[in-house]
Enzyme design. Structure first.
Site, PDB file in Angstrom:
ATOM      1  N   SER A  19      -5.251   2.919   3.259  1.00  0.00           N
ATOM      2  CA  SER A  19      -4.920   2.944   1.972  1.00  0.00           C
ATOM      3  C   SER A  19      -4.272   3.928   1.338  1.00  0.00           C
ATOM      4  CB  SER A  19      -6.274   2.376   1.253  1.00  0.00           C
ATOM      5  OG  SER A  19      -5.928   1.872  -0.020  1.00  0.00           O
ATOM      6  N   HIS A  46      -3.697  -1.676   1.453  1.00  0.00           N
ATOM      7  CA  HIS A  46      -3.508  -2.244   0.004  1.00  0.00           C
ATOM      8  C   HIS A  46      -2.066  -2.049  -0.472  1.00  0.00           C
ATOM      9  CE1 HIS A  46      -8.089  -1.051   0.043  1.00  0.00           C
ATOM     10  NE2 HIS A  46      -7.701  -2.101   0.797  1.00  0.00           N
ATOM     11  N   ASP A 139     -13.356   0.013   1.764  1.00  0.00           N
ATOM     12  CA  ASP A 139     -12.864  -1.141   2.469  1.00  0.00           C
ATOM     13  C   ASP A 139     -12.598  -1.022   3.833  1.00  0.00           C
ATOM     14  OD1 ASP A 139     -11.892  -3.704   3.024  1.00  0.00           O
ATOM     15  OD2 ASP A 139      -9.729  -3.377   1.988  1.00  0.00           O
TER      16      ASP A 139
END
Length: 209
Positions: A19, A46, A139
Site C-alpha cells: 500500500s 490499494h 490489510d
C-alpha cells in the site's frame, strides 16, 4: 487430476500485498527476484478507484517477466514467470487455475483487498507464499495468518526499511511472519525457498544492519 491442474499445483504462487510506500518496494522486489523461478506472482495494492492505474506498465520496466493487469470479470490463466496486477476498484481471487477480477461488494472504506486475496491464496493447492511490503493499516495481516495456517510461507519487509511500517508490522505482531528482511534480501530469500526448498528456521530472521 487433469494435466492442467497438476501443472498448476506444481507452480509456486506468490501473492504480494502493498500500500502506501509500496511502489518503491515493488520495483526493488522485481528488480531483484529472478525471472525464471517458474512462479506466478499476483500483486494486490490499494489503488484509487476512480483513476486508471499504470502499475502494470511501471512494473514492466523492472522485470523481464510479462506483467498483466487483470480487468473486470476476467479470468487470467496462471502461467509461470508471469506477474498479474490488480485493476482499480476491483478485487482479485485465485480460482483454481486462474486469477479473476470482480467488483467489490463492500463500500469504499470497508474493503480489505489484500486480506481477501490472501484468503483465496490460502485455499489454493501447491506451494504458496504471501509477501507483505510497505503500507499503512493492517490489510493483509489476517490473510497472511491464513496462508501460514494453510502451510504457506509469509515473507515480510523489515519495518525499519519500509516507508510505512503499519502493514508489515501488523503481520509481525500477529506472529504470522516466517521471514523478515529488507526488500532485496526478501526477494533473494524467496528465490532460495522456491529453487532450493530452503528452511525458514529460525523464524523472522532479520538482516544485520
Amino acid at each position: 487430476m487433469t494435466t492442467e491442474h497438476a501443472d498448476r499445483a506444481r507452480m509456486p504462487l506468490v501473492g504480494i500485498g502493498a500500500s502506501a510506500g509500496g511502489l518503491q518496494a515493488l520495483k526493488r522486489f522485481f528488480e531483484t527476484v529472478p525471472d525464471d523461478l517458474g512462479a506466478a506472482y499476483v500483486v494486490v495494492v490499494h489503488l484509487a478507484p476512480d483513476h486508471d492505474s499504470e502499475l502494470d506498465a511501471i512494473l514492466a520496466h523492472h522485470t523481464k517477466m510479462p506483467v498483466v493487469q487483470v480487468g473486470d470479470h476476467r479470468q487470467e490463466p496462471l502461467r509461470p514467470d508471469c506477474v498479474y496486477v490488480i485493476a482499480p476498484d476491483r478485487k482479485l481471487e485465485i480460482t483454481d487455475t486462474a486469477v479473476g477480477a470482480s467488483p467489490f461488494e463492500q463500500p469504499r472504506g470497508q474493503r480489505a483487498a489484500i486480506d481477501l486475496f490472501f484468503r483465496s491464496l490460502a485455499a489454493a493447492p501447491g506451494r504458496i507464499f504471501a509477501v507483505v511490503l510497505s503500507g499503512g493499516g493492517s490489510d493483509g495481516a489476517a490473510g497472511a495468518e491464513q496462508v501460514k495456517e494453510a502451510g504457506g510461507l509469509v515473507l515480510v519487509q523489515d519495518t525499519a526499511q519500509a516507508l510505512h511500517e503499519s502493514m508489515p508490522g501488523s503481520v509481525i505482531a500477529r506472529g504470522a511472519a516466517d521471514v523478515v528482511l529488507p526488500v532485496a534480501e526478501l526477494a533473494q530469500r524467496l528465490a532460495r525457498l522456491i529453487r532450493d526448498g530452503d528452511a525458514v528456521a529460525p523464524l523472522a530472521t532479520v538482516a544485520d544492519p
